[in-house]
Design an enzyme around this catalytic site. Structure first.
Site, PDB file in Angstrom:
ATOM      1  N   LYS A 476     -69.231  87.345  74.746  1.00  0.00           N
ATOM      2  CA  LYS A 476     -69.599  88.095  73.551  1.00  0.00           C
ATOM      3  C   LYS A 476     -68.254  86.637  72.952  1.00  0.00           C
ATOM      4  O   LYS A 476     -67.490  86.519  74.090  1.00  0.00           O
ATOM      5  CB  LYS A 476     -68.508  89.151  73.518  1.00  0.00           C
ATOM      6  CG  LYS A 476     -67.546  89.154  71.986  1.00  0.00           C
ATOM      7  CD  LYS A 476     -67.248  89.989  72.378  1.00  0.00           C
ATOM      8  CE  LYS A 476     -65.908  90.608  70.857  1.00  0.00           C
ATOM      9  NZ  LYS A 476     -64.767  91.707  70.408  1.00  0.00           N
ATOM     10  N   ASP A 478     -66.201  85.117  71.166  1.00  0.00           N
ATOM     11  CA  ASP A 478     -65.568  84.825  70.576  1.00  0.00           C
ATOM     12  C   ASP A 478     -64.454  83.905  70.043  1.00  0.00           C
ATOM     13  O   ASP A 478     -64.761  82.019  70.973  1.00  0.00           O
ATOM     14  CB  ASP A 478     -64.225  85.235  71.178  1.00  0.00           C
ATOM     15  CG  ASP A 478     -64.132  86.494  70.029  1.00  0.00           C
ATOM     16  OD1 ASP A 478     -63.405  86.167  68.835  1.00  0.00           O
ATOM     17  OD2 ASP A 478     -63.393  87.435  70.463  1.00  0.00           O
ATOM     18  N   MET A 479     -64.307  83.177  68.986  1.00  0.00           N
ATOM     19  CA  MET A 479     -62.785  82.202  68.363  1.00  0.00           C
ATOM     20  C   MET A 479     -61.838  82.706  67.756  1.00  0.00           C
ATOM     21  O   MET A 479     -62.651  82.726  66.558  1.00  0.00           O
ATOM     22  CB  MET A 479     -63.928  80.890  67.708  1.00  0.00           C
ATOM     23  CG  MET A 479     -64.172  80.135  67.397  1.00  0.00           C
ATOM     24  SD  MET A 479     -63.233  79.647  66.325  1.00  0.00           S
ATOM     25  CE  MET A 479     -63.396  78.073  65.614  1.00  0.00           C
ATOM     26  N   ASN A 480     -60.941  82.869  68.288  1.00  0.00           N
ATOM     27  CA  ASN A 480     -59.734  83.268  67.558  1.00  0.00           C
ATOM     28  C   ASN A 480     -58.894  82.730  66.970  1.00  0.00           C
ATOM     29  O   ASN A 480     -57.958  83.264  66.074  1.00  0.00           O
ATOM     30  CB  ASN A 480     -58.884  84.466  67.929  1.00  0.00           C
ATOM     31  CG  ASN A 480     -59.866  85.545  69.030  1.00  0.00           C
ATOM     32  OD1 ASN A 480     -60.716  85.802  67.975  1.00  0.00           O
ATOM     33  ND2 ASN A 480     -59.850  86.451  70.272  1.00  0.00           N
ATOM     34  N   ASP A 547     -63.317  93.334  63.119  1.00  0.00           N
ATOM     35  CA  ASP A 547     -61.698  93.451  63.723  1.00  0.00           C
ATOM     36  C   ASP A 547     -61.438  94.471  63.372  1.00  0.00           C
ATOM     37  O   ASP A 547     -60.997  95.925  63.970  1.00  0.00           O
ATOM     38  CB  ASP A 547     -60.759  92.591  64.194  1.00  0.00           C
ATOM     39  CG  ASP A 547     -61.019  91.786  65.486  1.00  0.00           C
ATOM     40  OD1 ASP A 547     -62.030  91.442  66.008  1.00  0.00           O
ATOM     41  OD2 ASP A 547     -60.510  90.642  65.685  1.00  0.00           O
TER      42      ASP A 547
HETATM   43  C1  GLA Z   1     -60.895  89.167  69.127  1.00  0.00           C
HETATM   44  C2  GLA Z   1     -62.358  89.821  68.957  1.00  0.00           C
HETATM   45  C3  GLA Z   1     -62.231  91.890  69.628  1.00  0.00           C
HETATM   46  C4  GLA Z   1     -60.882  90.955  71.037  1.00  0.00           C
HETATM   47  C5  GLA Z   1     -60.106  89.809  71.057  1.00  0.00           C
HETATM   48  C6  GLA Z   1     -59.875  89.674  72.113  1.00  0.00           C
HETATM   49  O1  GLA Z   1     -60.332  89.727  68.488  1.00  0.00           O
HETATM   50  O2  GLA Z   1     -62.185  90.412  67.917  1.00  0.00           O
HETATM   51  O3  GLA Z   1     -63.411  92.194  69.471  1.00  0.00           O
HETATM   52  O4  GLA Z   1     -62.463  90.737  71.482  1.00  0.00           O
HETATM   53  O5  GLA Z   1     -60.242  89.019  70.449  1.00  0.00           O
HETATM   54  O6  GLA Z   1     -59.013  89.322  72.464  1.00  0.00           O
END
Ligand code: GLA
Length: 730
Positions: A476, A478-480, A547
Site C-alpha cells: 500500500k 501512501d502519501m499523506n 479514509d
Molecule cells: C492514511 C491511509 C490510512 C492508513 C494511514 C496510516 O491515512 O489512508 O488507510 O494507512 O495513513 O498512517
C-alpha cells in the site's frame, strides 16, 4: 469498428473516426488548425456547422483582404496569445529576447498506427491494431520552435487522447510558461458544467452548475492531483445519468493541474485541461523537447453513465498494467482501523490465523511496523522492521501467511521523511525545503526531494531490497501530505519547475518498481483519494478511495468516484461501528453491501468480533467470492444519486448481459416513505429476468413501469437484488 484518420486535400479536413465518434480539424489557409467538431460520428462532414465570421468592432484580423477572418471567432486546436484570440491561450513562451510572441504555422502531418510512447509520463497503452494517431506539426521559423499536437483514437472506445510537444530548434534557451494538454472550442448552448470538489474523508462530491460568462477554473497547486478538485470537467446538455450528450476531460497525470471553462461575449466556449500554469514553467534548451501529460477526452450520447463506461473501459484496457486487467484481487484484512500504530508479532499472528478461518486471502500490516513508529511523528524514511514489535523480523508473519495460502501485504509511505528519523539526521538536504526558510510540516512530516536522482535511486534501492527480502505480495503506497515548498536544496532550476520535476521523479521510481516486480500488487493511497487520478492508475490497479469508512458518507464518495473510476479499481473496507470518523452506527449488512460494490476488504478488529459476527463475516466473504467476478468485469450504472435523494442505487451488469446485481441504500428512515420506485433502463425489453426472490419480470416492465424497492425500518438500510436473464427455452 473501423478506425480511420484521413486528410482530404480538397476540403482540408482531418477526420478521425471509429464510426462511433468523430473529431474534425480544418487546415485553414494551409496555416492554421481550426477545431470543427468532436462528437457522435458524422459521414461526409460538410462544414455546415461553422460559425459565420463576423466583422465586429474590436475583432482583429490579419490583413485587409481577410477582414472577416478573426481568431476571435475561429475555434482553435492550440490557441495562442497575440493573435486576436483573447481567451485563455494553450501555450505561452518567453523567448531568449524576452519576447512572448509566437506564430507557428502548419508544417506537416503524420499518421501512425498505435499510440505515442511518452517515456517519462504515464500514458495510454494500445497495440498497433487498437489505435491510430495523428500528429500535426507546426513551426515558428522566426523563433525556431516546433509544436506537435497528438491525437489518438481507439477502435474499441470513444476516447480521444491528446497531448502536445514542444521542440526547441533554436540555439537559445527559452521558457515555457504555460502548455495545456488540450484546448477545445465549442459553442455555448445552455450546457451544464460538471466537476467535483472534496476534502480528506469527503472525496468526489458532485457538482452540476450553469456556465456563466467569464472563466471557471479548478485544479490543484498541492503537488498532487488532490481530493479538493480532482482533474475532471464535463459539459452536458441534460446532466442526466442515462440520457443526453456529455463531453468530459481528464488527465493522465498526478501532479498540479488546471481545468478551465471560459464562456465569452459571443457565447463561445473554451475548455482546457493541463498542467497548472500558476505552478509550472520549464526551461527548454537547444534541441530539447517537452511533452505535456495526456488529456483524455470522452464523448457520450448516453448521459453520464455512458461517459463512465468509456472511462472505465479505457482505464481497464488502455491504461492499467495489462497483467491486472483480468486479475481478481485478494480479499484482505488491513490492520489500520483494527489497531492503528499498535501492531506486534503476536497479535498479527492471531490476525492471520483468524483471517484464515474466516476466508480472507491476504493480511495487510498497515502503518506502525517500522523503527519506533508509534505515532505519526516519527520514523518515516527508516524502513527497518521494528525490533521490539517484531523481535523475529517479519519472517513469522510472511511464513504463516504462505503456509495458509494467503498473501502478505505491507504499508509504506515512500515519498516522506519524519524529522525524527535516522534518515533525516543523515540526509537533511533530501527534504523539500527552501534554503532560506524552515520547511513546513504536514501530518508531522516532510517530503523527500524526488526531483533528485540520488533520492529516487535510494528509494528504488530501499524498496527493491525490502521486496526481495520479504517476498511481500502487496504494497500500500501512501502519501499523506501535499507539498508546500517548491524548492530543492540540491538543485538550481526554476522553482516553478519543481512540482513537475517531482512528478517525473516519482514516475521514474514507479516505472522501475512496477516493471521490476510486475506481479506485486500496489495499492495507491493518499490519505484515501488524495492523489487518485489516471496517472496513478497507469501503475497501480487499485486505490484506497477514502479514509472515511462510514456506511453512509461513503455512498456519496463511491457514487462520485465512479464517474471516472470503475468500482473494482477502488477498495472499500468493512469497518467497526460506531464509525471511527463519524461516530455513526450503520448496520453491518449496509457496510457489507457498500464494500461489496468495490474491491472489497475488511478493517474491523476480527480478534474482537463475537462468534455470531464471525459467522456472518465468513458468510459474507464467501458471498463476495461468488460476486466479485461480476463486479470486476461489470458495466456499472448509477441509478439514484445520493446528491439528489435520501437514497442511492446502482447496478452491475455482467459482460454478457445475463446477470445483474442491484444495490440500493436508503439513508434516514421516514414513516411516510418506505421505499423508492426504480426504473432500470438498461434491460432487454423482451427478455424475462428472474430475481433472487424468485420473481420473474420482463425487461420492458422493469424499464418502464419500474420496480418499487422497500427497505427495512430504521436508518441506513440497504437492499440488494440479483437479476438473471431467463434463457429462451426456460
Ligand atoms: C492514511 C491511509 C490510512 C492508513 C494511514 C496510516 O491515512 O489512508 O488507510 O494507512 O495513513 O498512517
Amino acid at each position: 469498428m473501423t478506425l480511420s484518420i484521413t486528410f482530404d486535400s480538397t476540403t482540408n479536413y482531418f477526420h478521425l473516426t471509429n464510426q462511433s465518434i468523430s473529431y474534425i480539424i480544418e487546415l485553414l489557409d494551409n496555416r492554421y488548425l481550426i477545431h470543427r467538431y468532436w462528437g457522435k460520428s458524422v459521414r461526409n462532414y460538410s462544414g455546415a456547422n461553422r460559425l459565420p465570421s463576423y466583422k465586429k468592432t474590436f475583432a482583429s484580423f490579419q490583413s485587409l483582404e481577410q477582414d472577416n477572418q478573426s481568431f476571435e471567432f475561429l475555434p482553435q486546436e492550440c490557441p495562442l496569445s497575440f493573435m486576436g484570440d483573447y481567451k485563455e491561450a494553450g501555450l505561452k513562451l518567453r523567448l531568449a529576447d524576452q519576447s512572448e510572441m509566437l506564430r507557428p504555422i502548419f508544417h506537416s502531418y503524420n499518421i501512425f498506427n498505435g499510440v505515442p510512447n511518452l517515456p517519462d509520463l504515464p500514458h495510454a497503452r494500445a497495440t498497433i491494431d487498437e489505435a491510430k494517431t495523428l500528429v500535426l506539426t507546426l513551426i515558428d521559423s522566426t523563433s525556431r520552435v516546433q509544436l506537435d499536437l497528438f491525437y489518438s483514437i481507439f477502435k474499441d472506445n470513444n476516447t480521444i487522447i491528446r497531448s502536445s510537444k514542444l521542440t526547441n530548434l533554436s540555439s537559445d534557451e527559452f521558457e515555457i510558461q504555460h502548455f495545456a494538454s488540450a484546448t477545445i472550442d465549442t459553442l455555448y448552448q445552455g450546457q451544464q458544467l460538471t466537476s467535483f470538489y472534496g476534502s480528506h474523508q469527503k472525496e468526489f462530491q458532485l457538482q452540476h452548475t450553469s456556465i456563466t460568462h467569464g472563466q471557471f477554473r479548478i485544479g490543484s497547486s498541492r503537488g498532487a492531483s488532490g481530493p479538493q478538485y480532482p482533474p475532471f470537467i464535463a459539459i452536458s446538455d441534460l446532466a442526466h445519468e442515462c440520457y443526453g450528450e456529455v463531453r468530459a476531460l481528464t488527465l493522465i497525470y498526478s501532479g498540479n493541474h488546471t481545468e478551465l471553462i471560459e464562456r465569452d461575449q459571443y457565447d463561445q466556449l473554451r475548455l482546457q485541461i493541463g498542467l497548472n500554469p500558476e505552478m509550472f514553467s520549464w526551461k527548454l534548451g537547444p534541441k530539447e523537447c517537452f511533452s505535456t501529460p495526456q488529456a483524455v477526452l470522452v464523448y457520450s450520447d448516453a448521459g453520464f453513465n455512458g461517459m463512465s463506461h468509456q472511462f472505465h473501459h479505457f482505464t481497464r484496457h488502455h491504461l492499467l498494467p495489462s497483467q491486472f486487467k483480468n486479475e481478481i484481487a485478494p480479499i484482505l484484512i488491513n490492520s489500520w482501523e483494527m489497531t492503528y500504530f499498535d501492531v506486534n508479532e503476536e497479535q498479527m499472528l492471531q490476525v492471520i490465523e483468524q483471517a484464515h478461518q474466516l476466508g480472507f486471502e491476504a493480511v495487510v500490516l498497515d502503518d506502525g511496523w517500522f523503527s519506533g513508529r508509534n505515532s505519526s511523528k516519527t520514523s518515516l524514511g527508516d524502513w527497518h522492521v521494528d525490533p521490539i514489535k517484531f523481535p523475529n523480523d517479519l519472517t513469522p508473519l510472511v511464513n504463516s501467511c504462505q503456509q495458509k495460502g494467503m498473501k502478505f501485504g505491507i504499508w509504506f509511505e515512500p515519498e516522506m521523511i519524519s524529522a525524527q528519523s535516522q534518515l533525516c539526521k543523515e540526509k537533511p538536504e533530501w527534504i523539500v525545503k527552501s534554503p532560506y526558510f524552515p520547511a513546513y510540516y504536514g501530518r508531522n512530516q516532510y517530503v523527500l526531494d524526488l526531483t533528485q536522482k540520488e533520492v529516487q535511486d535510494w528509494l528504488i534501492q530501499t524498496l527493491s531490497t525490502f521486496i526481495e527480502t520479504y517476498h511481500v505480495d502487496y504494497i500500500k503506497w501512501d502519501m499523506n501530505r501535499h507539498l508546500v515548498e517548491n524548492e530543492s536544496q540540491l538543485a538550481h532550476f526554476l522553482p516553478k519547475e519543481f512540482s513537475h520535476r517531482y512528478m517525473l521523479g516519482l514516475y521514474r521510481v514507479l516505472n522501475y518498481l512496477t516493471q521490476q516486480f510486475p506481479n506485486l500488487l500496489f495499492e495507491n493511497c493518499s490519505s484515501g483519494g488524495g492523489r487518485l487520478d489516471f496517472g496513478m492508475l497507469y501503475y497501480f490497479p487499485q486505490t484506497w478511495l477514502s479514509d472515511n469508512t462510514d456506511g453512509l458518507d461513503r455512498q456519496a464518495i463511491q457514487y462520485g468516484a465512479s464517474y471516472l473510476f470503475h468500482p473494482y479499481q477502488l477498495t472499500g473496507h468493512v469497518s467497526a461501528v460506531p464509525n471511527h470518523q463519524t461516530n455513526r452506527t450503520t448496520p453491518l449488512q449496509t457496510r457489507m453491501d457498500l464494500a461489496d460494490s468495490t474491491n472489497m476488504g475488511y478493517e474491523l478488529n476480527i480478534l474482537k468480533t463475537s462468534l455470531e459476527d464471525n459467522h456472518v463475516i465468513a458468510h459474507h466473504i464467501n458471498r463476495y467470492k461468488s460476486l466479485r467476478q461480476l463486479i470486476q468485469t461489470s458495466r456499472f450504472y448509477r441509478l439514484l444519486s445520493p446528491f439528489d435523494h435520501n437514497a442511492t442505487a446502482w447496478l452491475f451488469e455482467s459482460e454478457d448481459k445475463e446477470n445483474y446485481y442491484l444495490v440500493a441504500f436508503r439513508n434516514t428512515y421516514s414513516v411516510s416513505q418506505t421505499g423508492y420506485l426504480l426504473r432500470i433502463p438498461y434491460l432487454d425489453d423482451n427478455a424475462y429476468y428472474i430475481t433472487s426472490n424468485g420473481e420473474s419480470y420482463t425487461g420492458s416492465d422493469l424499464k418502464n413501469a419500474g420496480l418499487f424497492i422497500s427497505f427495512e425500518k430504521g436508518d441506513y438500510q440497504s437492499y440488494t437484488l440479483y437479476l438473471k436473464k431467463k434463457r429462451e427455452n426456460h
